[in-house]
Design a protein around this motif. Structure first.
Motif, PDB file in Angstrom:
ATOM      1  N   VAL A 108       1.920   9.277   7.182  1.00  0.00           N
ATOM      2  CA  VAL A 108       1.601   8.651   8.466  1.00  0.00           C
ATOM      3  C   VAL A 108       2.683   8.958   9.501  1.00  0.00           C
ATOM      4  CG1 VAL A 108       1.362   6.420   9.613  1.00  0.00           C
ATOM      5  CG2 VAL A 108       0.213   6.820   7.433  1.00  0.00           C
ATOM      6  N   VAL A 109       3.938   8.781   9.104  1.00  0.00           N
ATOM      7  CA  VAL A 109       5.040   9.003  10.051  1.00  0.00           C
ATOM      8  C   VAL A 109       5.082  10.461  10.492  1.00  0.00           C
ATOM      9  CG1 VAL A 109       7.553   9.030  10.241  1.00  0.00           C
ATOM     10  CG2 VAL A 109       6.405   7.053   9.238  1.00  0.00           C
ATOM     11  N   MET A 110       4.865  11.369   9.549  1.00  0.00           N
ATOM     12  CA  MET A 110       4.923  12.789   9.912  1.00  0.00           C
ATOM     13  C   MET A 110       3.827  13.157  10.906  1.00  0.00           C
ATOM     14  SD  MET A 110       5.913  14.550   6.306  1.00  0.00           S
ATOM     15  CE  MET A 110       5.120  16.083   6.743  1.00  0.00           C
ATOM     16  N   ARG A 139      -9.635   5.447   7.784  1.00  0.00           N
ATOM     17  CA  ARG A 139      -9.892   6.562   6.863  1.00  0.00           C
ATOM     18  C   ARG A 139      -8.740   7.568   6.973  1.00  0.00           C
ATOM     19  NH1 ARG A 139     -15.864   5.926   6.889  1.00  0.00           N
ATOM     20  NH2 ARG A 139     -15.762   3.681   6.715  1.00  0.00           N
ATOM     21  N   PRO A 140      -7.700   7.417   6.162  1.00  0.00           N
ATOM     22  CA  PRO A 140      -6.547   8.314   6.286  1.00  0.00           C
ATOM     23  C   PRO A 140      -6.909   9.791   6.128  1.00  0.00           C
ATOM     24  CG  PRO A 140      -6.048   6.460   4.848  1.00  0.00           C
ATOM     25  CD  PRO A 140      -7.492   6.374   5.154  1.00  0.00           C
ATOM     26  N   GLN A 141      -7.906  10.113   5.275  1.00  0.00           N
ATOM     27  CA  GLN A 141      -8.271  11.526   5.114  1.00  0.00           C
ATOM     28  C   GLN A 141      -8.746  12.114   6.439  1.00  0.00           C
ATOM     29  OE1 GLN A 141      -9.574   9.037   3.536  1.00  0.00           O
ATOM     30  NE2 GLN A 141      -9.350   9.272   1.318  1.00  0.00           N
ATOM     31  N   TYR A 142      -9.436  11.269   7.215  1.00  0.00           N
ATOM     32  CA  TYR A 142      -9.925  11.746   8.501  1.00  0.00           C
ATOM     33  C   TYR A 142      -8.798  11.891   9.501  1.00  0.00           C
ATOM     34  CZ  TYR A 142     -14.722  11.425   6.945  1.00  0.00           C
ATOM     35  OH  TYR A 142     -15.890  11.618   6.282  1.00  0.00           O
ATOM     36  N   ALA A 143      -7.759  11.045   9.350  1.00  0.00           N
ATOM     37  CA  ALA A 143      -6.603  11.175  10.237  1.00  0.00           C
ATOM     38  C   ALA A 143      -5.980  12.547  10.051  1.00  0.00           C
ATOM     39  CB  ALA A 143      -5.591  10.077   9.938  1.00  0.00           C
ATOM     40  N   TYR A 154      -1.090  19.119  -1.948  1.00  0.00           N
ATOM     41  CA  TYR A 154       0.303  18.703  -1.884  1.00  0.00           C
ATOM     42  C   TYR A 154       0.374  17.185  -1.753  1.00  0.00           C
ATOM     43  CZ  TYR A 154       5.127  18.354  -0.340  1.00  0.00           C
ATOM     44  OH  TYR A 154       6.445  18.021  -0.234  1.00  0.00           O
ATOM     45  N   LYS A 155       1.257  16.567  -2.556  1.00  0.00           N
ATOM     46  CA  LYS A 155       1.322  15.103  -2.568  1.00  0.00           C
ATOM     47  C   LYS A 155       2.561  14.606  -1.854  1.00  0.00           C
ATOM     48  CE  LYS A 155      -1.254  14.528  -6.787  1.00  0.00           C
ATOM     49  NZ  LYS A 155      -1.180  14.572  -8.211  1.00  0.00           N
ATOM     50  N   LEU A 156       2.427  13.509  -1.144  1.00  0.00           N
ATOM     51  CA  LEU A 156       3.590  12.868  -0.545  1.00  0.00           C
ATOM     52  C   LEU A 156       3.274  11.385  -0.376  1.00  0.00           C
ATOM     53  CD1 LEU A 156       3.853  13.797   3.258  1.00  0.00           C
ATOM     54  CD2 LEU A 156       1.747  13.817   1.954  1.00  0.00           C
ATOM     55  N   PRO A 157       4.322  10.517  -0.278  1.00  0.00           N
ATOM     56  CA  PRO A 157       4.042   9.085  -0.115  1.00  0.00           C
ATOM     57  C   PRO A 157       3.218   8.836   1.145  1.00  0.00           C
ATOM     58  CG  PRO A 157       6.354   9.448  -0.601  1.00  0.00           C
ATOM     59  CD  PRO A 157       5.745  10.798  -0.351  1.00  0.00           C
ATOM     60  N   PHE A 165       0.846  -1.185   0.000  1.00  0.00           N
ATOM     61  CA  PHE A 165       0.000   0.000   0.000  1.00  0.00           C
ATOM     62  C   PHE A 165       0.889   1.245   0.000  1.00  0.00           C
ATOM     63  CE2 PHE A 165      -3.058   3.004   1.925  1.00  0.00           C
ATOM     64  CZ  PHE A 165      -4.095   2.821   1.046  1.00  0.00           C
ATOM     65  N   ASN A 166       1.561   1.518  -1.108  1.00  0.00           N
ATOM     66  CA  ASN A 166       2.485   2.650  -1.128  1.00  0.00           C
ATOM     67  C   ASN A 166       1.995   3.740  -2.072  1.00  0.00           C
ATOM     68  OD1 ASN A 166       2.794   1.265  -3.420  1.00  0.00           O
ATOM     69  ND2 ASN A 166       4.940   0.711  -3.124  1.00  0.00           N
ATOM     70  N   THR A 167       0.681   3.992  -1.987  1.00  0.00           N
ATOM     71  CA  THR A 167       0.128   5.025  -2.854  1.00  0.00           C
ATOM     72  C   THR A 167       0.597   6.399  -2.406  1.00  0.00           C
ATOM     73  OG1 THR A 167      -1.763   4.929  -1.427  1.00  0.00           O
ATOM     74  CG2 THR A 167      -1.970   3.831  -3.533  1.00  0.00           C
ATOM     75  N   VAL A 168       0.428   7.311  -3.303  1.00  0.00           N
ATOM     76  CA  VAL A 168       0.759   8.696  -2.980  1.00  0.00           C
ATOM     77  C   VAL A 168      -0.454   9.315  -2.299  1.00  0.00           C
ATOM     78  CG1 VAL A 168       1.222  10.963  -3.979  1.00  0.00           C
ATOM     79  CG2 VAL A 168       2.406   8.933  -4.846  1.00  0.00           C
ATOM     80  N   TYR A 169      -0.218   9.990  -1.189  1.00  0.00           N
ATOM     81  CA  TYR A 169      -1.324  10.590  -0.486  1.00  0.00           C
ATOM     82  C   TYR A 169      -1.388  12.079  -0.821  1.00  0.00           C
ATOM     83  CZ  TYR A 169      -4.507  11.980   3.149  1.00  0.00           C
ATOM     84  OH  TYR A 169      -5.583  12.475   3.813  1.00  0.00           O
ATOM     85  N   GLU A 170      -2.580  12.518  -1.166  1.00  0.00           N
ATOM     86  CA  GLU A 170      -2.745  13.918  -1.513  1.00  0.00           C
ATOM     87  C   GLU A 170      -3.394  14.623  -0.332  1.00  0.00           C
ATOM     88  OE1 GLU A 170      -4.433  14.571  -5.390  1.00  0.00           O
ATOM     89  OE2 GLU A 170      -5.175  16.517  -4.747  1.00  0.00           O
TER      90      GLU A 170
END
Lengths: 441, 474
Positions: A54-56, A102-106, A46-49, A34-39
């Motif tokens: 998550v780590v940030m 739900r990463p967007q909610y995170a 802004y896009k980042l892996p 699951f290494n999609t780019v997260y926007e």
């Protein structure tokens, strides 16, 4: 001893950092593909892996808590050293599950968390001396009423409850903040009137009969709860308001009359509401037999039970279950997701964390230096405990489901910020205690 | 006020303790039921992520295998002329309609979810491999299956062939069969379920309920000899009918003087009716039970145990009819094959089985089915005497249609009446049970053709070809 308070707090924060790191690592190992780019939703695209994201956020969260602890040390704030780490661990757990669900909610939750932490700093800085707060009780009432009434006219209905204020950039659930105003008002009102209220004025055949002054507050509070129920369709919030009120009036007066009369009124109101309002009736019917509605209105609770039952003792493992089958799993039903993936053991650990919070909260209340702060601490702790109990009992079908958030864990911006304000107030009381009594702790 | 706050804190903490207890209660008391609830999609999702094992026939022909396409698999079943000859035994697995047959019975093994697979599954999880279940190697022979189904043609019926020495089921077909690959189409599914006349989803071989007709005489015969009702050499006169309790029961023809062996060979109803009445209900039912007719051999697919006349209907004429396979008796072809296997295997019925081996995908054997005796039906001597009669039936009696060149065949025909008041012209069920070679039995066959006509003309030739194919296939 006192000098060690912050040190103790920071060492606990390190454990929680390790806990969060392990959680993120397990999530990563669970799905390395699951290494999609997260926007970023809030960072203008802004896009980042994904895993960097998550780590940030994880580092940002723990750094936030750590900086506050460091700031308190510098500022000489002598609050309870356990409450913030408990809060941090609940927040970290919530973040892990939001990353997973739900990463967007995170991302949004993290943004709200920053607001919450700022609120915590402001409150623990400006409101350290609390006595003057007692004098503004009618301002709380006015502010509370305005906040409650606004959504009725300008609000938006969401998840069947009309309690959201749309502020353009974000939405605010004003009732989350009214809870705090309610506790502050009750604390100041009861601190002033508790003696009158506990005595009872008239007697009839040897039994003390309460006068208008005594059951007045009760009826007013009952009315307010019913109004919330009617206009905002928010069963959970109404329940929490009313129960918190009963808890505080009991703590102030020790009169079971209030509790029993309150419960009587509650059941009266509940029964009437059951027959008048469809949504109340639906909630109760689903609670009595969700299986009859398992593909309709009972779907959510049935899915929640499936998740709970599928977890077993140790759960399916983080990231290995299917809690996504539960609708609204990231808010009201996040506890079911935790139990499915971390098992009974994980669920009990969460419950014990809340119990620790409640325990520390009441310890602060018991050591408080005056009636007002004691009642304030009692009220905030009871509020936290009752809300947690009501939502968890709802998702495990011990009580009818009422849509409220699980403090610090569920996604929900207003709730998170309000809970940090609550934490700040509790810590202020404990600072006062510790300042006056250097040998304590 | 401190006291009140204390009490309040006790109250709040204790309601949390209630939560702890209730959560524990849910996990331990309701957990299993909730986790495996049919509406809980977790099981299905878990299964969908596993490559289901392949089902092979005894020669290694794939009957059912999963073709993996990235994220999900598709179950592909063998087809011969648009149907799957082993459809009823192998069954199907469908997200929408559940599973049946061996697919259902061996679901855990095929998915690799047995306790023995726990370590493997953990490794799969850690190494992030797509888990693959175990393979089944059946006792069935795919070519024999399609041959048997072809022999039944478009007639309704069933064929069961087994090895009497081990209990291994070599063939089990039910006609009409269906194409398991097309079940996912709701239209096909509904059609198959609605077709009550042909009941294509019913496994007639194990769940069919048929009057056995004269094939039951093997069992009645064993009862007569065991209880020494009469010596096998004793002859009776068959005038072509018998009167029991004032009811005249017609025989298929006038057999004149018949002894035990001839009675079997020519299928004399008069002999068996008279001797059966002498034997009595108690002994007859006892014999039926010894041959396992009313028992479930636990074949791992659904089996209908045979049924006999209810206690209140057990009068003398019912007894006579039951003795030669009419009356209320209803049996499955599997039960008749097992009863015949008792005769072939010196009186002992071996426990029938369909799965020979379970193997890991790499070929490592997980479990081999060992053949075990199921029932001791009769003695080797009595089995020998009955075999003589059955050999006679094929050599010069009713079963000549089953004779094979160069191989001695033992057999018994049956023509079970199906006439009743609603359908007075209904054709009889054609039955044949037999085994070959008679002196060294390697295959037992039971054939039924529903309302197909006479056992000699219709069922015996099918049995002959199935036996020939089974023997040449070895």
């Amino acid at each position: 001893m006192l000098a060690n308070l912050r040190k103790e707090e920071r060492s606990l924060l390190y454990y929680i950092t390790a806990f969060l790191a392990v959680g993120v690592l397990v999530l990563y190992l669970g799905q390395p593909e699951f290494n999609t780019v997260y926007e970023l939703a809030l960072g203008s695209g802004y896009k980042l892996p994904f895993w960097w994201f998550v780590v940030m956020l994880s580092i940002g969260t723990m750094a936030g808590f750590w900086l506050i602890s460091a700031y308190w040390r510098v500022a000489g704030f002598k609050c309870d050293p356990y409450l913030m780490p408990i809060t941090a661990s609940l927040t970290a757990l919530g973040l892990i599950f939001l990353f997973r669900l739900r990463p967007q909610y995170a991302e949004r939750q993290f943004a709200w968390l920053l607001f919450g932490l700022v609120a915590l700093v402001i409150i623990t800085t400006l409101l350290r001396k609390m006595d003057w707060l007692e004098d503004y009780k009618y301002i709380y009432v006015a502010a509370g009423v305005i906040l409650l009434v606004l959504p009725i006219f300008f609000g938006r209905e969401q998840y069947g409850a009309r309690s959201w204020l749309d502020l353009g950039l974000f939405q605010l659930q004003s009732s989350e903040f009214v809870k705090l105003l309610l506790v502050m008002f009750l604390a100041s009102f009861l601190a002033e009137n508790r003696r009158v209220l506990s005595a009872g004025s008239d007697q009839l055949w040897g039994i003390s009969i309460p006068g208008i002054r005594e059951y007045g507050p009760l009826v007013v509070m009952w009315g307010i709860s019913l109004l919330i129920l009617v206009f905002q369709k928010d069963l959970g919030t109404a329940l929490i308001y009313f129960c918190t009120f009963l808890a505080m009036i009991y703590a102030a007066t020790a009169r079971m009359f209030y509790v029993s009369a309150g419960l009587l009124l509650f059941f009266l109101g509940g029964t009437v509401a059951y027959y008048i309002f469809d949504h109340v009736q639906a909630r109760v019917d689903i609670w009595l037999n969700p299986w009859a509605y398992s593909s309709g209105k009972g779907y959510q609770i049935v899915q929640s039970l499936f998740a709970l039952g599928s977890g077993g003792l140790f759960g399916s493992g983080l990231g290995q279950g299917l809690p996504g089958l539960i609708p609204a799993v990231h808010t009201d039903f996040i506890f079911s997701a935790i139990v499915e993936e971390l098992g009974l053991v994980g669920g009990c650990a969460v419950l014990v964390l809340y119990m620790c919070f409640i325990f520390r909260g009441f310890m602060i209340a018991l050591n408080a230096r005056n009636d007002f702060t004691a009642l304030l601490a009692t009220g905030f702790t009871a509020l936290m405990g009752l809300q947690t109990f009501i939502i968890i009992a709802g998702v495990i079908k011990l009580l009818p489901m009422t849509g409220v958030t699980l403090p610090f864990i569920s996604y929900g911006g207003s709730s998170l910020v309000a809970n940090f304000v609550l934490l700040g107030m509790l810590l202020n009381v404990s600072h006062e205690v510790n300042q006056g009594n250097e040998t304590e702790y | 006020m401190k006291q009140n706050i204390k009490k309040l804190s006790y109250f709040l903490l204790s309601i949390f303790v209630i939560l702890l207890f209730y959560l524990t209660y849910i996990t331990f008391q309701q957990g299993e039921a909730l986790a495996t609830h049919p509406q809980n999609r977790r099981m299905a999702a878990k299964e969908a992520a596993i490559i289901r094992g392949t089902i092979y026939d005894r020669q290694g022909v794939s009957l059912a295998e999963t073709k993996w396409q990235g994220q999900a698999g598709q179950r592909v079943y063998q087809t011969v002329e648009h149907v799957f000859p082993s459809a009823h035994v192998v069954g199907y697995v469908s997200e929408r309609y559940g599973s049946s047959g061996l697919e259902a019975a061996y679901s855990k093994e095929l998915l690799g979810l047995t306790e023995a697979d726990a370590v493997e599954n953990l490794l799969d999880k850690i190494l992030n491999r797509t888990p693959r279940g175990n393979d089944l190697i059946l006792t069935l022979d795919a070519s024999l299956q399609s041959r048997a189904l072809a022999l039944l043609g478009n007639r309704r019926g069933a064929v069961v062939a087994l090895d009497p020495r081990t209990g291994a089921v070599l063939a089990m077909v039910s006609s009409p069969a269906f194409n398991s690959n097309t079940l996912k189409d709701p239209e096909v599914w509904n059609q198959l379920n609605k077709d009550e006349a042909n009941a294509p989803l019913l496994n007639r071989a194990t769940q069919g309920a048929y009057p056995p007709g004269s094939v039951i005489k093997l069992v009645t015969g064993a009862g007569i000899l065991t209880n020494q009702v009469d010596q096998p050499e004793k002859t009776i006169d068959c005038p072509g009918y018998v009167i029991i309790d004032g009811n005249k029961i017609a025989d298929n023809q006038v057999h004149h003087q018949v002894n035990f062996s001839k009675a079997l060979a020519v299928s004399c109803n008069t002999y068996f009716a008279q001797e059966g009445v002498k034997l009595g209900w108690h002994n007859l039912l006892n014999t039926f039970e010894k041959f396992g007719l009313n028992q479930n051999p636990h074949l791992e697919i659904p089996v209908r145990a045979g049924t006999f006349a209810a206690a209140e209907r057990r009068n003398k004429s019912q007894l006579a009819e039951t003795s030669f396979g009419q009356g209320d008796t209803l049996l499955s072809p599997l039960h008749m094959a097992l009863a015949c296997a008792a005769i072939a295997n010196h009186g002992t019925i071996m426990k029938p089985y369909l799965v020979k081996e379970i193997r890991k995908p790499e070929g490592q054997v997980v479990r081999v089915t060992e053949s075990t005796p199921w029932l001791t039906a009769t003695t080797p001597e009595i089995a020998g005497l009955i075999t003589q009669g059955m050999v006679g039936a094929v050599d010069w009696g009713t079963g000549s249609g089953a004779s094979l060149r160069g191989i001695k065949v033992a057999g018994k025909t049956g023509t079970a009446e199906t006439k009743n008041t609603q359908d007075p012209t209904s054709a009889p069920h054609a039955w044949f049970v037999g085994f070959a070679p008679a002196d060294n039995p390697q295959v037992v066959v039971a054939v039924i053709v529903e309302k197909g006509g006479s056992g000699s003309k219709v069922a015996a030739p099918i049995a002959r070809d199935v036996m020939a194919a089974a023997l040449s296939g070895k």
